[in-house]
Design a protein around this motif. Structure first.
Motif, PDB file in Angstrom:
ATOM      1  N   VAL A  16       0.277   7.977  10.567  1.00 30.42           N
ATOM      2  CA  VAL A  16       0.036   7.690   9.354  1.00 30.42           C
ATOM      3  C   VAL A  16       0.745   8.589   8.372  1.00 30.42           C
ATOM      4  CG1 VAL A  16      -1.792   7.095   7.762  1.00 30.42           C
ATOM      5  CG2 VAL A  16      -1.978   6.578  10.076  1.00 30.42           C
ATOM      6  N   PHE A  50       5.527  13.075   4.045  1.00 31.40           N
ATOM      7  CA  PHE A  50       4.232  13.674   4.045  1.00 31.40           C
ATOM      8  C   PHE A  50       3.413  12.917   5.325  1.00 31.40           C
ATOM      9  CE2 PHE A  50       4.517  14.427  -0.446  1.00 31.40           C
ATOM     10  CZ  PHE A  50       4.453  15.889  -0.435  1.00 31.40           C
ATOM     11  N   TRP A  51       2.889  13.717   6.333  1.00 29.08           N
ATOM     12  CA  TRP A  51       2.224  12.879   7.347  1.00 29.08           C
ATOM     13  C   TRP A  51       0.735  13.215   7.060  1.00 29.08           C
ATOM     14  CZ3 TRP A  51       4.517  10.197  10.501  1.00 29.08           C
ATOM     15  CH2 TRP A  51       5.966  10.262  10.658  1.00 29.08           C
ATOM     16  N   ILE A  52      -0.066  12.295   7.497  1.00 25.49           N
ATOM     17  CA  ILE A  52      -1.602  12.410   7.613  1.00 25.49           C
ATOM     18  C   ILE A  52      -1.976  12.372   8.969  1.00 25.49           C
ATOM     19  CG2 ILE A  52      -3.707  10.939   7.096  1.00 25.49           C
ATOM     20  CD1 ILE A  52      -2.194  10.257   4.603  1.00 25.49           C
ATOM     21  N   VAL A  57      -0.454   4.353   1.796  1.00 21.85           N
ATOM     22  CA  VAL A  57      -0.610   4.997   2.809  1.00 21.85           C
ATOM     23  C   VAL A  57      -0.147   3.935   3.828  1.00 21.85           C
ATOM     24  CG1 VAL A  57      -2.133   6.208   4.332  1.00 21.85           C
ATOM     25  CG2 VAL A  57      -2.711   6.234   2.005  1.00 21.85           C
ATOM     26  N   ARG A 113       0.682  -1.206   0.010  1.00 24.82           N
ATOM     27  CA  ARG A 113      -0.116  -0.064  -0.039  1.00 24.82           C
ATOM     28  C   ARG A 113       0.745   1.367  -0.078  1.00 24.82           C
ATOM     29  NH1 ARG A 113      -3.419   1.520   3.186  1.00 24.82           N
ATOM     30  NH2 ARG A 113      -4.613  -0.412   3.654  1.00 24.82           N
ATOM     31  N   PRO A 172      -6.648   2.968  10.960  1.00 24.57           N
ATOM     32  CA  PRO A 172      -5.884   4.057  10.656  1.00 24.57           C
ATOM     33  C   PRO A 172      -5.700   3.925   9.127  1.00 24.57           C
ATOM     34  CG  PRO A 172      -4.779   2.130  11.544  1.00 24.57           C
ATOM     35  CD  PRO A 172      -6.092   1.782  12.011  1.00 24.57           C
ATOM     36  N   LEU A 173      -5.527   2.812   8.391  1.00 29.35           N
ATOM     37  CA  LEU A 173      -5.242   2.808   7.060  1.00 29.35           C
ATOM     38  C   LEU A 173      -6.471   2.785   6.164  1.00 29.35           C
ATOM     39  CD1 LEU A 173      -1.882   0.643   7.276  1.00 29.35           C
ATOM     40  CD2 LEU A 173      -2.152   3.134   7.282  1.00 29.35           C
ATOM     41  N   PRO A 174      -6.414   3.386   5.306  1.00 23.65           N
ATOM     42  CA  PRO A 174      -7.436   3.543   4.121  1.00 23.65           C
ATOM     43  C   PRO A 174      -7.502   2.372   3.259  1.00 23.65           C
ATOM     44  CG  PRO A 174      -5.727   4.838   3.232  1.00 23.65           C
ATOM     45  CD  PRO A 174      -5.446   4.313   4.594  1.00 23.65           C
ATOM     46  N   ASP A 175      -8.673   2.097   2.465  1.00 18.12           N
ATOM     47  CA  ASP A 175      -8.743   1.218   1.356  1.00 18.12           C
ATOM     48  C   ASP A 175      -7.971   1.876   0.280  1.00 18.12           C
ATOM     49  OD1 ASP A 175      -9.685  -1.294   2.056  1.00 18.12           O
ATOM     50  OD2 ASP A 175     -11.935  -0.818   1.464  1.00 18.12           O
ATOM     51  N   GLU A 176      -7.241   0.875  -0.411  1.00 18.13           N
ATOM     52  CA  GLU A 176      -6.541   1.430  -1.593  1.00 18.13           C
ATOM     53  C   GLU A 176      -6.918   0.765  -2.809  1.00 18.13           C
ATOM     54  OE1 GLU A 176      -2.428   1.957  -0.944  1.00 18.13           O
ATOM     55  OE2 GLU A 176      -2.676   2.923   0.907  1.00 18.13           O
ATOM     56  N   LEU A 205      -5.773  13.155  -0.625  1.00 12.37           N
ATOM     57  CA  LEU A 205      -5.670  11.891  -1.241  1.00 12.37           C
ATOM     58  C   LEU A 205      -6.982  11.621  -2.293  1.00 12.37           C
ATOM     59  CD1 LEU A 205      -3.565   9.799   1.277  1.00 12.37           C
ATOM     60  CD2 LEU A 205      -2.964  10.327  -1.057  1.00 12.37           C
ATOM     61  N   ARG A 206      -6.696  11.385  -3.473  1.00  8.12           N
ATOM     62  CA  ARG A 206      -7.719  11.425  -4.210  1.00  8.12           C
ATOM     63  C   ARG A 206      -8.807  10.086  -4.015  1.00  8.12           C
ATOM     64  NH1 ARG A 206      -4.747   9.435  -9.549  1.00  8.12           N
ATOM     65  NH2 ARG A 206      -4.089   7.158  -8.886  1.00  8.12           N
ATOM     66  N   LEU A 209      -8.510  11.604   3.326  1.00  7.20           N
ATOM     67  CA  LEU A 209      -7.378  11.765   3.862  1.00  7.20           C
ATOM     68  C   LEU A 209      -6.784  12.997   3.541  1.00  7.20           C
ATOM     69  CD1 LEU A 209      -6.307   8.089   3.586  1.00  7.20           C
ATOM     70  CD2 LEU A 209      -6.819   9.159   5.499  1.00  7.20           C
ATOM     71  N   ARG A 210      -6.333  13.717   4.540  1.00  5.31           N
ATOM     72  CA  ARG A 210      -5.619  14.937   4.213  1.00  5.31           C
ATOM     73  C   ARG A 210      -4.251  15.064   4.889  1.00  5.31           C
ATOM     74  NH1 ARG A 210      -4.801  19.826   6.627  1.00  5.31           N
ATOM     75  NH2 ARG A 210      -4.956  21.636   5.542  1.00  5.31           N
ATOM     76  N   LEU A 211      -3.150  15.674   4.203  1.00  2.27           N
ATOM     77  CA  LEU A 211      -1.940  15.845   4.476  1.00  2.27           C
ATOM     78  C   LEU A 211      -1.844  17.016   5.588  1.00  2.27           C
ATOM     79  CD1 LEU A 211       0.338  15.640   1.470  1.00  2.27           C
ATOM     80  CD2 LEU A 211      -0.209  14.006   2.735  1.00  2.27           C
ATOM     81  N   ARG A 212      -1.165  16.768   6.714  1.00  8.20           N
ATOM     82  CA  ARG A 212      -0.877  17.616   7.471  1.00  8.20           C
ATOM     83  C   ARG A 212      -0.004  18.761   7.213  1.00  8.20           C
ATOM     84  NH1 ARG A 212       0.345  14.680  13.130  1.00  8.20           N
ATOM     85  NH2 ARG A 212       2.249  15.214  12.412  1.00  8.20           N
ATOM     86  N   TYR A 254      -8.042   6.406  -2.356  1.00  5.84           N
ATOM     87  CA  TYR A 254      -7.910   6.441  -1.238  1.00  5.84           C
ATOM     88  C   TYR A 254      -9.023   6.596  -0.217  1.00  5.84           C
ATOM     89  CZ  TYR A 254      -3.173   6.467  -3.161  1.00  5.84           C
ATOM     90  OH  TYR A 254      -2.227   6.164  -4.327  1.00  5.84           O
TER      91      TYR A 254
END
Ligand SMILES: [Zn+2]
Lengths: 340, 840
Positions: free
Chosen positions: A165, A159-161, A134, A132, B624-628, B586-587, B573-576, B617
Motif C-alpha cells: 500500500v 511513499f510507502w505505507i 491511498v 482514491r 488494505p485500503l482506507p476509507d477516504e 495520514l490525517r 495510516l503511517r508512512l514507512r 483517511y
C-alpha cells in the motif's frame, strides 16, 4: 371691512415670505386660510354686513383668498426647491472614501485552475472521475505495466505505507479503476487528484501536488486524436496563439508515448530561464494506452484503443501567473491566495 | 549521455545544422537537453579562426637567460616560423632538439584565451611581451587555455596528422549533445546507438559498423581459451561472459584525441588501458572491465587463473575500486577468481585486481548481466557507475565479442600489447531472435495517419529490424514479419513497432484530429457538483479556501484532545518512509491544519475565515485500503467585519453565531436545513458546541474552540469558531428533487409575539412549538429579540417573534388570526410554562 381685508392680505403675504419649511407653510395656511383661519373668519362674518356691501366685500374676500392661495402655492414650490437644493448639497459624499468591506472569499488557486481544466475538457465530452489517494502497489504500478522490479518504477519516488500500500505517485491508477467500472462502455474522463512523491520540498518540488489524468477509450481512438485534444486544451488554457510541439517519449503505460510542449509563454520561444533556453515548455506526458493496460482494464486491445495524458495543475498555474515557488500553494498564506 | 558531434560523424554524415539535428532527435524521443559548443561560435570561448591555429613545433632552443624556459620555434602557416618563450615541461625535455614535427595548438597575438594561471576560467587577451629579455608574441596552448579541461601542467600535443595552419576550431572544434534518454534503453547509451538513430531519422546510410570488427580481424572464439578458465555458475544472472587477453602492455596516458573524446563525453581520462575500456563502452554501449591478469589466481590444483561468475556467499566482502569495503548479500552477482571476489559484476571492479602503472598483462572482461540483478545490486550497495547504468537497461548480448576485440586492438595499438589469438566466450543465455507480426492496418488504427508501406519498411530496416512481407493467414491481407534485432529487447508487440514508425516518421507530421469516436454516456457527478457548490457558497459567505497537506504530525491531532488521551498511532495510516516526523501520518481530521493556517495568517491580518474541503483517511479493519471520505472544515476568528473607517463597523469578535449563520446559509443554498443540538467534543468549549443534523443524519460538530485547544495551537485570546462536517452526508442528501411552493396572492398578516420562558428552555423548542401549532396559516416565525432582565425576572428570558400569517385562497380576517394566536399561546403556556410578555 375692505380695509381689514387689505390689511390681512398684506400681513399674510408678508408672513408667507418668512415661511422656510413645509411646516411653516402648513402653520401659515392654518393661520390664514384654514377652517379657523383669519380669512375664513372674515368670510363667515359677511352675513353680519349690510346687504348692499356684501357683494363688493365678498368679491374682494374671494380675490384675496385666490391670491393668497396662489402665493402659497408659489411659496411651497420655492421652499421645495430650496430644500432639494440644500439636501443635494448637504448629501454630497466623498466618493473616494473606501466602500464598506464585505468581499466574498477566494477560491484556492488550485481549485480555480482545476475548474478551468474541467470546463475545457467538458466541451470535448470528458467528465470528471475521482479516484482514491491511498492505492495498492498493484494499481499504482503492477496493472500499469510495471510489475515488481520493473525499472520504470524508479521514475517515481514513492511513499510507502506497507509493502503493498502506498500513496499514489500519479493519477494513472484511476485509469484501471474507471475502465473496470465502465467496461464495455467507451470512456472519456479526466481524473483529477492529489499525488504524492518522496521529494524534498523546494521552490520547484513538493511532496504533494495535483495532477489531472485524461483517458479516452473507444473503438477508433488514435494518436492524432490525442494530439488534437492536447492542442485544443493548450490553446484554450494558454492562449489561442500557442504553438504545440509533440515529441516522442517513454512511459511504461503508454505505447507509443509522447510529450507535448508549448512555445514558452514567457519568452515566446526565444529562450529564457523558465524554459531552460529551449523555447519550449512541457505541458503533458501522454500516449496511446498500452495494450497491457487496456487488457488489465478489461478492454481487448485488438478491438479497442485509447489515449491517456497527464497534466500538472500547480505548474500551469505557476506559468500563467508567474509564480516562482510551488510551496506557496500549500503555505495557504492569504496574502498569496487573495491575489486570485 | 553526452555525444560529441565529431564522434557521431565517424558513423554518419550530418548534412543539417546542429540545432536542426538536435530538434529532430528531440522530436523522435531522444531529448537533446543542451548543445555545448567547443571552440566554435556559440562556445563559451570561441577559438578565433585567424588567431588560434594548428602549429608545428620544429625546434626547441635554450633560453639565453633562463634554465626553466625554452624558445619554441613553431611553423603555423605564416610567412616565417614564430619563436615563443615557454616553460611547458614537455618542451623543456626537448631543449636543443631540432627537426621536430610536433603538432600543437598555437595562439597568435590578440587571441582570447583562458588565463592558465588564474583560478577558475578568466578570459584574457594574448599580448606581445618580453620574457627574461626575449620577445614572445604567441603561445603554445594548454588544455585549460582553450577551455578543454582544467589541465595546465603541459601543452596539448595534437595528433601527427593535424594540418598545419588550419584554424583550430575547424580541426578540433566540436559540439556536444547532452541527451536525456527516457526509458530503459541501453541501445541509446552509445555513440553508435545514437548514430543509428540519426541515420534512420535523416534517411542516411551508416558509414561503417564498428561491430563488424570481427570480420576484419578474424579471431577464434572459444569457451576454453588457454589463458583463463571461464565458468558461469549462475547463468540466470549472467547470460554471457567473454574475455580477451592482451599481454605486454605499457600503462601510460592515452593519446590526446582519446582523452579529448572522453572528456567531451563526460569521463575523466585515467590511463590508456582504462581509457580504452571506457572509450569502447561509450562507442558501442558494452561496458568492459580490465583486470590486471597477474593478480588473478587459479583455483587450487589448476594452472590457469580462473574467472567464476557466481552469486555472493552471504556476507562475502571485497574492497571496490573506490576504496570502500563492501559486504554482499546472497543474491548479488560477483566476478570471482580462484581466490575470491575480484569485481561486483557489472557494477564496479575490485581494488586488488585494478590496473596499475606496473600492470603488463590484461584480462579484458566483456560480459552480459541480467539487468534486474545489476539494478538491485547497484541500489542496495548505493553504488552506481557508467557500467551499471547501461547493464541496468538491458545491454545487447551480441556486443561482447566485438567490443572485446575492438578494445583489444586499441590496446595493442596504443599500449603496445599483443592480443591472444583466441577470445574466450561462454554464452549459456543465447536467445533466438524474436519475430513480431505487424499488420499495417494496426499502424493506421493506432496512429490515425496512413504511413506508406515503403516508409514503414525503410524506418524499421534503418533501425536494424528485418522486414519480411507476408500475408495474413486469416484475412489474406499483406502483413510484415518483423525480426527484432538483439539490441531491442524492449520490442515484443506490434504496438512497439508502431511507436518506432511513428516517432521516426515524425509526430510533427501528424495532423491534429477531433475525437470522432462515439461519445460515451454522460453521467451526473453529484459528488463533484456538491463539493463545488459548497465551495461557492462558502466563498460567498466571505470565507477563503485553503488546501493543506494530507500528511500531518500526529501530535497536532493530539492537540485537539487537551485533556487526553493522545491519539493512538496504531489507529492511523503511517508512512514507512516519511520525509520528516511532521509529515508521517495520514490525517483523520482537517481541523489541526486549519488551525495552524489560522495562526500563520494571524501574523499578518486580524481577521481570518478559512475553509478546506478534502479527504481524511480512515483505516478499515480487514481491508488494505482506507476509507477516504470528504470532509469540510471551517475556522474563523477576529473582528466580525474587516477594519474600515465606517463608524457603525461591527468590531465584536466572530463567534458561534457567525459560524452558525454560515452553516445556515450553506444548508439553505443546498436546499437543506439543519438541526442544532447541544454537542460534546473535547476540542470545543463545552457550553458553545453543537451537533448538527440534517434529516436525522449527523453532519458534524460546530462550536467555539476550547480555551486549552486555542492555547495548544498558539492562537491568541478571543473566540475561534470552527466546525468539521462529513461532506459525504451533504452529498448524499443534496440534489433531492424540490418543488416550488406557490406564492399566495392574498395579503399576509404580521403580528409580534413575545413570550417569557425559563432560561433552560432552548429557543428552538419555542420556535418549533409556535410553528407546529400555527400551521398551516402561520407561514414564518422569525426571532427578533432575546431579553433577560428585571422585567422578566431571574432565571427567565423573553423571546420575541415576528409571526406571518397567510392563506392561499382568501384574505385572513382578524378573528381567524386571533384564533390561531390563541391556540399558540395556550400551547406555550401549557407545555413550556411560558407567559405572554406585556400580558401580565
Ligand atoms: Zn522561455
Amino acid at each position: 371691512m375692505l380695509e381689514q381685508l387689505a390689511q390681512l392680505e398684506a400681513e399674510a403675504l408678508q408672513a408667507l415670505e418668512k415661511a422656510q419649511t413645509q411646516e411653516d407653510l402648513d402653520r401659515w395656511y392654518h393661520t390664514y386660510l384654514g377652517r379657523k383661519g383669519a380669512l375664513t373668519a372674515i368670510l363667515r362674518s359677511l352675513g353680519s354686513l349690510p346687504l348692499e356691501e356684501r357683494p363688493a366685500v365678498g368679491a374682494r374676500a374671494n380675490e384675496v383668498k385666490r391670491r393668497l392661495e396662489a402665493a402659497c402655492q408659489a411659496r411651497t414650490e420655492a421652499v421645495r426647491q430650496a430644500q432639494l437644493a440644500q439636501e443635494l448639497e448637504a448629501g454630497a459624499l466623498d466618493v473616494t472614501l473606501p466602500g464598506r468591506p464585505l468581499g466574498p472569499g477566494h477560491l484556492h488557486i488550485t481549485t480555480r485552475t482545476l475548474r478551468q481544466i474541467y470546463a475545457i475538457f467538458a466541451e470535448m465530452g470528458f467528465q470528471v472521475y475521482e479516484a482514491r489517494d491511498v492505492e495498492t502497489d498493484e494499481m499504482n504500478f503492477g496493472l500499469l505495466n510495471m510489475p515488481p522490479h520493473h525499472p520504470a518504477r524508479e521514475m517515481w519516488d514513492t511513499f510507502w505505507i506497507t509493502d503493498d500500500v502506498l500513496l499514489r505517485t500519479h493519477t494513472s491508477p484511476g485509469q484501471i479503476r474507471v475502465m473496470r467500472e465502465r467496461y464495455p462502455e467507451p470512456i472519456r474522463v479526466i481524473l483529477p487528484g492529489k499525488c504524492y512523491r518522496y521529494e524534498q520540498i523546494t521552490a520547484r518540488s513538493e511532496h504533494q501536488f495535483f495532477q489531472v489524468e485524461g483517458l479516452a477509450v473507444g473503438r477508433a481512438i488514435t494518436m492524432t486524436d490525442l494530439i488534437g485534444t492536447l492542442t485544443a486544451f493548450a490553446r484554450r488554457f494558454y492562449g489561442a496563439e500557442r504553438r504545440i510541439r509533440i515529441r516522442g517519449s517513454y512511459f511504461p503505460f503508454t505505447e507509443p508515448s509522447i510529450e507535448a510542449d508549448i512555445d514558452c509563454i514567457l519568452c515566446g520561444g526565444k529562450g529564457c530561464r523558465v524554459c531552460k533556453y529551449s523555447g519550449w515548455l512541457e505541458i503533458a506526458g501522454a500516449g496511446m494506452v498500452h495494450p497491457v493496460v487496456l487488457a488489465n482494464g478489461g478492454y481487448d486491445p485488438d478491438q479497442w484503443s485509447g489515449f491517456a495524458f497527464g497534466l500538472g495543475v500547480e505548474r500551469p498555474a505557476m506559468l500563467k501567473y508567474s509564480i516562482d515557488d510551488i510551496r506557496l500553494f500549500y503555505s495557504n498564506d492569504l496574502r498569496f491566495l487573495h491575489q486570485f | 549521455m553526452r555525444v560529441p558531434l565529431s564522434w557521431l560523424k565517424d558513423y554518419v554524415d550530418i548534412p543539417i545544422p546542429i540545432p536542426q539535428l538536435a530538434e529532430r532527435l528531440t522530436l523522435a524521443g531522444l531529448e537533446v537537453e543542451t548543445v555545448t559548443y567547443i571552440g566554435l561560435p556559440g562556445a563559451e570561448l570561441p577559438w578565433e579562426p585567424d588567431k588560434i591555429v594548428v602549429g608545428e613545433l620544429r625546434a626547441v632552443h635554450p633560453h639565453p637567460n633562463a634554465d626553466r624556459l625554452v624558445l619554441a620555434e613553431v611553423e603555423y602557416g605564416g610567412p616565417a616560423p614564430e619563436v615563443v618563450v615557454t616553460g611547458a615541461p614537455g618542451l623543456l625535455a626537448l631543449r636543443g632538439q631540432t627537426d621536430l614535427h610536433i603538432k600543437v595548438a598555437f595562439a597568435l597575438e590578440g587571441a582570447h584565451l583562458y588565463d592558465g594561471h588564474a583560478p577558475g576560467f578568466q578570459v584574457t587577451k594574448l599580448k606581445a611581451t618580453k620574457i627574461r629579455g626575449v620577445p614572445s608574441r604567441a603561445m603554445v596552448c594548454s588544455e585549460k587555455e582553450l577551455g578543454l579541461s582544467d589541465q595546465h601542467e603541459d601543452i596539448i600535443y595534437l595528433p601527427d596528422d593535424a594540418p598545419v595552419g588550419v584554424p583550430l576550431a575547424d580541426y578540433l572544434g566540436d559540439a556536444v549533445l547532452a541527451f536525456d534518454i527516457k526509458g530503459p534503453f541501453a541501445h541509446l547509451y552509445s555513440v553508435f546507438g545514437i548514430a543509428r538513430e540519426v541515420a534512420a531519422l535523416l534517411d542516411l546510410p551508416l558509414k561503417h559498423d564498428p561491430r563488424r570488427v570481427v570480420e576484419r580481424h578474424p579471431v577464434s572464439i572459444t569457451p576454453e581459451p588457454d589463458f583463463i578458465v571461464l565458468e558461469i555458475a549462475d547463468p540466470d544472472l549472467c547470460p554471457r561472459y567473454s574475455a580477451a587477453f592482451i599481454g605486454g602492455v605499457r600503462v601510460g596516458p592515452s593519446p590526446f584525441w582519446m582523452q579529448m573524446r572522453l572528456r567531451l563525453a563526460g569521463m575523466r581520462p585515467i590511463s590508456n588501458i582504462v581509457d580504452i575500456t571506457n572509450y569502447v563502452m561509450l562507442e558501442l554501449g558494452q561496458p568492459l572491465h580490465a583486470f590486471d591478469y597477474g593478480r588473478l589466481r587459479p583455483r587450487p590444483g589448476e594452472r590457469r587463473p580462473a574467472i567464476i561468475v557466481r552469486r555472493s556467499r552471504p556476507n562475502e566482502q571485497m574492497t571496490t575500486l573506490d576504496g570502500t569495503l563492501r559486504t554482499f548479500d546472497g543474491e548479488m552477482l560477483l566476478i570471482t577468481d580462484g581466490g575470491g571476489p575480484v569485481a561486483v559484476a557489472g557494477v564496479m571492479g575490485g581494488l586488488e585486481s585494478e590496473i596499475t602503472d606496473a600492470t603488463t598483462d590484461i584480462l579484458l572482461e566483456s560480459a552480459n548481466f541480467h539487468f534486474l540483478s545489476i539494478r538491485r545490486t547497484s541500489r542496495l550497495l548505493g553504488l552506481t557507475s557508467e557500467a551499471a547504468q547501461r547493464f541496468g537497461r538491458q545491454v545487447d548480448p551480441e556486443l561482447t565479442v566485438p567490443a572485446a576485440l575492438r578494445a583489444a586492438l586499441l590496446m595493442a595499438e596504443l599500449a603496445g600489447g599483443t592480443i591472444a589469438p583466441a577470445i574466450g566466450d561462454v554464452y549459456p543465455g543465447r536467445q533466438p531472435l524474436r519475430t513480431v507480426e505487424l499488420n499495417p492496418a494496426d499502424v493506421d488504427r493506432i496512429l490515425g495517419v496512413e504511413i506508406p508501406p515503403e516508409d514503414i519498411a525503410r524506418i524499421l530496416t534503418a533501425l536494424e529490424f528485418t522486414v519480411q512481407p507476408t500475408t495474413s493467414p486469416d484475412t489474406n491481407l499483406p502483413m510484415y514479419r518483423i525480426t527484432v534485432p538483439s539490441h531491442r529487447p524492449d520490442v515484443t508487440r506490434p504496438v512497439d513497432l508502431v511507436e518506432e514508425i511513428g516517432r521516426v516518421w515524425g509526430y510533427d507530421r501528424f495532423p491534429p484530429t477531433l475525437l470522432r469516436d462515439e461519445l460515451p454516456p454522460q453521467r451526473p457527478n453529484v459528488r463533484l457538483e456538491c463539493a463545488e457548490r459548497v465551495r461557492d457558497l462558502l466563498v460567498g459567505c466571505g470565507l477563503d479556501e485553503v488546501i493543506t497537506y494530507s500528511l500531518v504530525d500526529l501530535a497536532d491531532e493530539g492537540k485537539l484532545y487537551p485533556q487526553g488521551p493522545a491519539p493512538d498511532p496504531a489507529r492511523y495510516l503511517r508512512l514507512r518512509n516519511p520525509l520528516s516526523a511532521d509529515r508521517a501520518y495520514l490525517r483523520q481530521t482537517l481541523l489541526p491544519s486549519l488551525l495552524r493556517t489560522l495562526r500563520e495568517n494571524l501574523r499578518f491580518q486580524e481577521r481570518v475565515a478559512i475553509f478546506e474541503i478534502g479527504a481524511v483517511y480512515l483505516p478499515v479493519e480487514g481491508q488494505p485500503l482506507p476509507d477516504e471520505p470528504l470532509r469540510l472544515g471551517v475556522a474563523m476568528t477576529g473582528p466580525r467585519e474587516p477594519r474600515s473607517w465606517l463608524p457603525d463597523r461591527q468590531t465584536t469578535p466572530l463567534g458561534f453565531y457567525d459560524l452558525k449563520g454560515v452553516v445556515e446559509a450553506l444548508l439553505s443554498g443546498l436546499g437543506l436545513s439543519g438541526a442544532f443540538e447541544r454537542g460534546q467534543h473535547p476540542a470545543f468549549h463545552p457550553g458553545r458546541c453543537a451537533e448538527v443534523r440534517v434529516n436525522g443524519h449527523v453532519l458534524g460538530i460546530i462550536g467555539e474552540l476550547h480555551p486549552l485547544v486555542r492555547e495548544a495551537f498558539d492562537l491568541p485570546e478571543g473566540p475561534v469558531a470552527a466546525l468539521e462536517f462529513d461532506l459525504e452526508v451533504l452529498i448524499d442528501l443534496w440534489g433531492a428533487p424540490r418543488r416550488m411552493t406557490p406564492i399566495s396572492l392574498h395579503p399576509p398578516v404580521y403580528e409580534d409575539l413575545a413570550v417569557v420562558v425559563d432560561e433552560e428552555t432552548p429557543a428552538v423548542r419555542v420556535r418549533d412549538l409556535i410553528a407546529q401549532t400555527g400551521a398551516p396559516l402561520l407561514r414564518s416565525v422569525v426571532l427578533f429579540d432575546v431579553y433577560r432582565g428585571e422585567q422578566v425576572g431571574p432565571g427567565r428570558k423573553s423571546l420575541a417573534y415576528r409571526l406571518t400569517y397567510q392563506a392561499d385562497d382568501r384574505t385572513l380576517t382578524d378573528a381567524e388570526v386571533a384564533r390561531v394566536r390563541e391556540k399558540i399561546v395556550r400551547r406555550l403556556e401549557r407545555e413550556l410554562g411560558a407567559t405572554l410578555r406585556g400580558a401580565g
